[in-house]
Motif scaffolding. Structure first.
Motif, PDB file in Angstrom:
ATOM      1  N   ILE A 179       0.832  -1.210   0.000  1.00  0.00           N
ATOM      2  CA  ILE A 179       0.000   0.000   0.000  1.00  0.00           C
ATOM      3  C   ILE A 179       0.864   1.256   0.000  1.00  0.00           C
ATOM      4  N   VAL A 180       1.924   1.252   0.785  1.00  0.00           N
ATOM      5  CA  VAL A 180       2.837   2.406   0.825  1.00  0.00           C
ATOM      6  C   VAL A 180       3.534   2.589  -0.522  1.00  0.00           C
ATOM      7  N   ILE A 181       4.025   1.487  -1.087  1.00  0.00           N
ATOM      8  CA  ILE A 181       4.704   1.580  -2.390  1.00  0.00           C
ATOM      9  C   ILE A 181       3.766   2.173  -3.435  1.00  0.00           C
ATOM     10  N   LEU A 182       2.563   1.615  -3.522  1.00  0.00           N
ATOM     11  CA  LEU A 182       1.615   2.090  -4.532  1.00  0.00           C
ATOM     12  C   LEU A 182       1.117   3.494  -4.223  1.00  0.00           C
ATOM     13  N   GLY A 183       0.837   3.775  -2.964  1.00  0.00           N
ATOM     14  CA  GLY A 183       0.335   5.092  -2.579  1.00  0.00           C
ATOM     15  C   GLY A 183       1.338   6.204  -2.810  1.00  0.00           C
ATOM     16  N   VAL A 184       2.570   5.988  -2.379  1.00  0.00           N
ATOM     17  CA  VAL A 184       3.603   7.020  -2.561  1.00  0.00           C
ATOM     18  C   VAL A 184       3.913   7.204  -4.039  1.00  0.00           C
ATOM     19  N   THR A 185       3.988   6.105  -4.767  1.00  0.00           N
ATOM     20  CA  THR A 185       4.242   6.208  -6.208  1.00  0.00           C
ATOM     21  C   THR A 185       3.131   6.997  -6.889  1.00  0.00           C
ATOM     22  N   ALA A 186       1.891   6.669  -6.577  1.00  0.00           N
ATOM     23  CA  ALA A 186       0.751   7.373  -7.179  1.00  0.00           C
ATOM     24  C   ALA A 186       0.729   8.845  -6.787  1.00  0.00           C
ATOM     25  N   MET A 187       1.114   9.133  -5.566  1.00  0.00           N
ATOM     26  CA  MET A 187       1.120  10.517  -5.085  1.00  0.00           C
ATOM     27  C   MET A 187       2.147  11.368  -5.842  1.00  0.00           C
ATOM     28  N   PHE A 188       3.316  10.788  -6.111  1.00  0.00           N
ATOM     29  CA  PHE A 188       4.368  11.548  -6.771  1.00  0.00           C
ATOM     30  C   PHE A 188       4.287  11.495  -8.293  1.00  0.00           C
ATOM     31  N   ASP A 189       3.891  10.342  -8.851  1.00  0.00           N
ATOM     32  CA  ASP A 189       3.866  10.199 -10.304  1.00  0.00           C
ATOM     33  C   ASP A 189       3.006   8.998 -10.683  1.00  0.00           C
ATOM     34  N   VAL A 190       1.732   9.237 -10.957  1.00  0.00           N
ATOM     35  CA  VAL A 190       0.797   8.156 -11.277  1.00  0.00           C
ATOM     36  C   VAL A 190       1.294   7.318 -12.447  1.00  0.00           C
ATOM     37  N   SER A 191       1.936   7.940 -13.410  1.00  0.00           N
ATOM     38  CA  SER A 191       2.407   7.187 -14.570  1.00  0.00           C
ATOM     39  C   SER A 191       3.514   6.195 -14.198  1.00  0.00           C
ATOM     40  N   ALA A 192       4.150   6.387 -13.056  1.00  0.00           N
ATOM     41  CA  ALA A 192       5.221   5.479 -12.617  1.00  0.00           C
ATOM     42  C   ALA A 192       4.679   4.214 -11.950  1.00  0.00           C
ATOM     43  N   LEU A 193       3.366   4.125 -11.786  1.00  0.00           N
ATOM     44  CA  LEU A 193       2.797   2.918 -11.185  1.00  0.00           C
ATOM     45  C   LEU A 193       3.144   1.661 -11.970  1.00  0.00           C
ATOM     46  N   THR A 194       3.299   1.791 -13.278  1.00  0.00           N
ATOM     47  CA  THR A 194       3.675   0.622 -14.082  1.00  0.00           C
ATOM     48  C   THR A 194       5.061   0.100 -13.689  1.00  0.00           C
ATOM     49  N   ASN A 195       5.904   0.983 -13.162  1.00  0.00           N
ATOM     50  CA  ASN A 195       7.236   0.563 -12.721  1.00  0.00           C
ATOM     51  C   ASN A 195       7.181  -0.305 -11.463  1.00  0.00           C
ATOM     52  N   THR A 196       6.058  -0.292 -10.763  1.00  0.00           N
ATOM     53  CA  THR A 196       5.920  -1.082  -9.537  1.00  0.00           C
ATOM     54  C   THR A 196       5.288  -2.445  -9.792  1.00  0.00           C
ATOM     55  N   PHE A 197       5.007  -2.747 -11.053  1.00  0.00           N
ATOM     56  CA  PHE A 197       4.283  -3.971 -11.393  1.00  0.00           C
ATOM     57  C   PHE A 197       4.984  -5.234 -10.888  1.00  0.00           C
ATOM     58  N   ILE A 198       6.273  -5.381 -11.175  1.00  0.00           N
ATOM     59  CA  ILE A 198       6.996  -6.602 -10.786  1.00  0.00           C
ATOM     60  C   ILE A 198       7.059  -6.731  -9.269  1.00  0.00           C
ATOM     61  N   ASP A 199       7.372  -5.630  -8.578  1.00  0.00           N
ATOM     62  CA  ASP A 199       7.399  -5.668  -7.109  1.00  0.00           C
ATOM     63  C   ASP A 199       6.025  -6.020  -6.553  1.00  0.00           C
ATOM     64  N   SER A 200       4.984  -5.445  -7.133  1.00  0.00           N
ATOM     65  CA  SER A 200       3.616  -5.710  -6.668  1.00  0.00           C
ATOM     66  C   SER A 200       3.244  -7.169  -6.854  1.00  0.00           C
ATOM     67  N   ILE A 201       3.552  -7.722  -8.011  1.00  0.00           N
ATOM     68  CA  ILE A 201       3.258  -9.132  -8.280  1.00  0.00           C
ATOM     69  C   ILE A 201       4.042 -10.025  -7.320  1.00  0.00           C
ATOM     70  N   ALA A 202       5.304  -9.702  -7.080  1.00  0.00           N
ATOM     71  CA  ALA A 202       6.118 -10.496  -6.153  1.00  0.00           C
ATOM     72  C   ALA A 202       5.506 -10.488  -4.754  1.00  0.00           C
ATOM     73  N   ILE A 203       5.072  -9.336  -4.290  1.00  0.00           N
ATOM     74  CA  ILE A 203       4.473  -9.250  -2.958  1.00  0.00           C
ATOM     75  C   ILE A 203       3.160 -10.032  -2.908  1.00  0.00           C
ATOM     76  N   VAL A 204       2.345  -9.928  -3.948  1.00  0.00           N
ATOM     77  CA  VAL A 204       1.070 -10.652  -3.982  1.00  0.00           C
ATOM     78  C   VAL A 204       1.308 -12.167  -3.959  1.00  0.00           C
TER      79      VAL A 204
END
Length: 140
Positions: A96-121
């Motif tokens: 939630i922090v990774i996605l929230g902070v990323t979205a807060m600073f640069d929504v377009s950078a959310l795609t850069n969190t895809f691999i980390d997000s999948i790994a955590i899931v």
């Protein structure tokens, strides 16, 4: 001769993954992320804070990995369930922090969190599967 029996393969896999996450996190930090702090115009205090926060995540992953490997040998499930759910909570909050902070600073950078997000899931799913094992299933 001592025979150690794996009681929960989900926890064993989660533990190995967590240790791999720790190694790759440290490696990525040392080789790619942290060196860029030296070339930017930021204070030493900021560099220090960023570096230790980075390594806290690495250390957390390592501790989680060791814990899950030990938990995979535990025959009494009730002794590990609470710890597993606490780690799941930490991982979900981390995501939630990774996605929230990323979205807060640069929504377009959310795609850069895809691999980390999948790994955590996947990691969380393995842990949850490990908490749902029945006594007879976990003894194999």
């Amino acid at each position: 001769m001592i025979i150690i029996k794996i009681r929960n393969f989900y926890y064993l896999i989660a533990g190995v993954l967590a240790i791999l996450f720790a190694v790759t996190h440290a490696w990525n930090g040392q080789s790619a992320v942290l060196p860029t702090l030296d070339i930017r115009a930021i204070s030493k205090d900021t560099q220090t804070v960023f570096t230790y926060v980075w390594h806290i995540i690495t250390a957390e992953n390592l501790v989680f990995g060791i814990a899950f490997i030990f938990m995979s040998f535990q025959s009494e499930r009730w002794k590990t369930r609470f710890a597993a759910w606490m780690i799941v909570a930490v991982l979900i909050v981390r995501l939630i922090v990774i996605l929230g902070v990323t979205a807060m600073f640069d929504v377009s950078a959310l795609t850069n969190t895809f691999i980390d997000s999948i790994a955590i899931v996947i990691y969380v799913a393995l842990i949850i599967l490990g908490t749902t094992l029945k006594k007879k299933e976990s003894s194999g």
